[in-house]
Design an enzyme around this catalytic site. Structure first.
Site, mmCIF file in Angstrom:
data_model
loop_
_atom_site.group_PDB
_atom_site.id
_atom_site.type_symbol
_atom_site.label_atom_id
_atom_site.label_comp_id
_atom_site.label_asym_id
_atom_site.label_seq_id
_atom_site.Cartn_x
_atom_site.Cartn_y
_atom_site.Cartn_z
ATOM 1 N N LYS A 13 0.831 -1.215 0.000
ATOM 2 C CA LYS A 13 0.000 0.000 0.000
ATOM 3 C C LYS A 13 0.866 1.266 0.000
ATOM 4 O O LYS A 13 0.626 2.179 -0.770
ATOM 5 C CB LYS A 13 -0.910 0.049 1.246
ATOM 6 C CG LYS A 13 -1.889 -1.085 1.349
ATOM 7 C CD LYS A 13 -2.720 -0.939 2.623
ATOM 8 C CE LYS A 13 -1.904 -0.918 3.894
ATOM 9 N NZ LYS A 13 -1.443 -2.175 4.432
ATOM 10 N N ARG A 124 11.657 -5.824 3.498
ATOM 11 C CA ARG A 124 11.337 -4.395 3.414
ATOM 12 C C ARG A 124 12.368 -3.546 4.149
ATOM 13 O O ARG A 124 12.815 -3.888 5.239
ATOM 14 C CB ARG A 124 9.952 -4.161 4.016
ATOM 15 C CG ARG A 124 9.636 -2.672 4.190
ATOM 16 C CD ARG A 124 8.191 -2.384 4.221
ATOM 17 N NE ARG A 124 7.574 -2.744 5.493
ATOM 18 C CZ ARG A 124 6.287 -2.518 5.751
ATOM 19 N NH1 ARG A 124 5.515 -1.983 4.828
ATOM 20 N NH2 ARG A 124 5.782 -2.873 6.897
ATOM 21 N N ARG A 168 0.676 -9.301 13.219
ATOM 22 C CA ARG A 168 0.019 -8.287 12.386
ATOM 23 C C ARG A 168 -0.915 -8.942 11.377
ATOM 24 O O ARG A 168 -1.993 -8.419 11.091
ATOM 25 C CB ARG A 168 1.068 -7.432 11.676
ATOM 26 C CG ARG A 168 1.655 -6.375 12.618
ATOM 27 C CD ARG A 168 2.997 -5.894 12.146
ATOM 28 N NE ARG A 168 2.955 -5.227 10.870
ATOM 29 C CZ ARG A 168 3.998 -5.139 10.034
ATOM 30 N NH1 ARG A 168 5.148 -5.686 10.357
ATOM 31 N NH2 ARG A 168 3.878 -4.504 8.901
HETATM 32 P P1 ADP Z 1 1.409 -2.165 7.842
HETATM 33 O O1 ADP Z 1 2.583 -2.132 6.933
HETATM 34 O O2 ADP Z 1 1.430 -3.301 8.801
HETATM 35 O O3 ADP Z 1 0.113 -2.027 7.135
HETATM 36 P P2 ADP Z 1 1.342 0.569 8.993
HETATM 37 O O4 ADP Z 1 2.605 1.281 8.736
HETATM 38 O O5 ADP Z 1 0.117 1.005 8.250
HETATM 39 O O6 ADP Z 1 1.603 -0.983 8.855
HETATM 40 O O7 ADP Z 1 0.990 0.625 10.572
HETATM 41 C C1 ADP Z 1 1.918 0.195 11.547
HETATM 42 C C2 ADP Z 1 1.255 0.012 12.892
HETATM 43 O O8 ADP Z 1 0.639 1.238 13.329
HETATM 44 C C3 ADP Z 1 0.123 -1.015 12.953
HETATM 45 O O9 ADP Z 1 0.609 -2.333 13.093
HETATM 46 C C4 ADP Z 1 -0.644 -0.522 14.192
HETATM 47 O O10 ADP Z 1 0.022 -0.878 15.373
HETATM 48 C C5 ADP Z 1 -0.565 0.992 14.049
HETATM 49 N N1 ADP Z 1 -1.714 1.534 13.282
HETATM 50 C C6 ADP Z 1 -1.667 2.123 12.049
HETATM 51 N N2 ADP Z 1 -2.890 2.485 11.643
HETATM 52 C C7 ADP Z 1 -3.754 2.129 12.632
HETATM 53 C C8 ADP Z 1 -5.168 2.210 12.811
HETATM 54 N N3 ADP Z 1 -5.965 2.750 11.877
HETATM 55 N N4 ADP Z 1 -5.704 1.724 13.964
HETATM 56 C C9 ADP Z 1 -4.926 1.191 14.915
HETATM 57 N N5 ADP Z 1 -3.599 1.065 14.812
HETATM 58 C C10 ADP Z 1 -2.995 1.527 13.682
#
Ligand code: ADP
Length: 213
Positions: A13, A124, A168
């Site tokens: 994403k 990554r 995750r």
């Molecule tokens: P990923 O690559 O796992 O999609 P992100 O960079 O989007 O990860 O998010 C990293 C972390 O930040 C998540 O694992 C969570 O702990 C927290 N996080 C991000 N967005 C949210 C959300 N909308 N609600 C709750 N926690 C979030």
């Protein structure tokens, strides 16, 4: 307009959103990036969220509401990509209630096989300075361990280790997948195959967006 990107950790994403920012003039709103900024800056939110993010669990909806309100504007002409929010059905309902002038046009589901995700996440690397995302095999920086966009050093996110990745992925299955049904019911759901070459995935996303705008 607001375009929501939903997909499991490692679906790409962030990378695809960065390409859309560059080529289509979107502004990316990433709750993950916002949280990491708070954590780095040791703000009140950062101190509360650090442990939860490191475990790979979801940060509380209250904190996320504060973040999303600060990040989203109210300009109906702005093109926003929402990366990482909503991550559960309650957050999707909250987003509806915010009554933004800027309307949601689609929830794009970037779909990737779960076996592929672990390999993607373990390779990554992210820039510690500008946050750009790379992959040691499929999308390496031309400057090795330095970011080819800003020269910052590339690091591995602490939650990209195998144990955290497993958590995750299960959080995604349990909490985030139901969000896809939520948007199906609203007719906003669009599925895009996230496997394959970066450029091919990008063209698929771009054609969905062009078909809606
Ligand atoms: P990923 O690559 O796992 O999609 P992100 O960079 O989007 O990860 O998010 C990293 C972390 O930040 C998540 O694992 C969570 O702990 C927290 N996080 C991000 N967005 C949210 C959300 N909308 N609600 C709750 N926690 C979030």
């Amino acid at each position: 307009m607001i375009c929501i990107m939903i997909g499991p950790p490692g679906a790409g994403k962030g990378t695809q959103c960065d390409m859309l920012v560059e080529k289509e003039g979107f502004r990316k709103v990433s709750t993950g990036d916002a949280l990491r900024k708070h954590i780095k800056g040791k703000t009140e939110i950062g101190l509360k969220a650090a442990e939860v993010v490191a475990r790979g669990d979801l940060v509380s909806d209250d904190i996320l509401l504060e973040i999303i309100k600060a990040e989203l504007g109210n300009d109906s002409d702005e093109k926003i990509l929402l990366d990482g929010y909503p991550r559960n059905v309650d957050q999707a309902k909250t987003l509806e209630k915010l009554e933004l002038k800027n309307k949601i046009i689609a929830a794009i589901h970037l779909d990737v096989d779960s076996q592929e995700l672990v390999a993607r996440l373990s390779g990554r690397r992210v820039c510690s300075q500008c946050g750009a995302s790379f992959h040691v095999d499929s999308n390496p920086s031309s400057k090795g361990s330095m970011c080819d966009k800003c020269g910052g050093s590339l690091t591995q996110r602490p939650d990209d280790n195998p144990e955290k990745v497993t958590n995750r992925l299960s959080v995604y299955e349990k909490s985030t997948k139901p969000v896809l049904d939520f948007y199906k019911e609203q007719g906003l759901y669009r599925k895009v195959q996230g496997s394959g070459e970066l450029a091919d995935v990008y063209s698929r996303i771009e054609s969905v967006i062009h078909s809606l705008t």
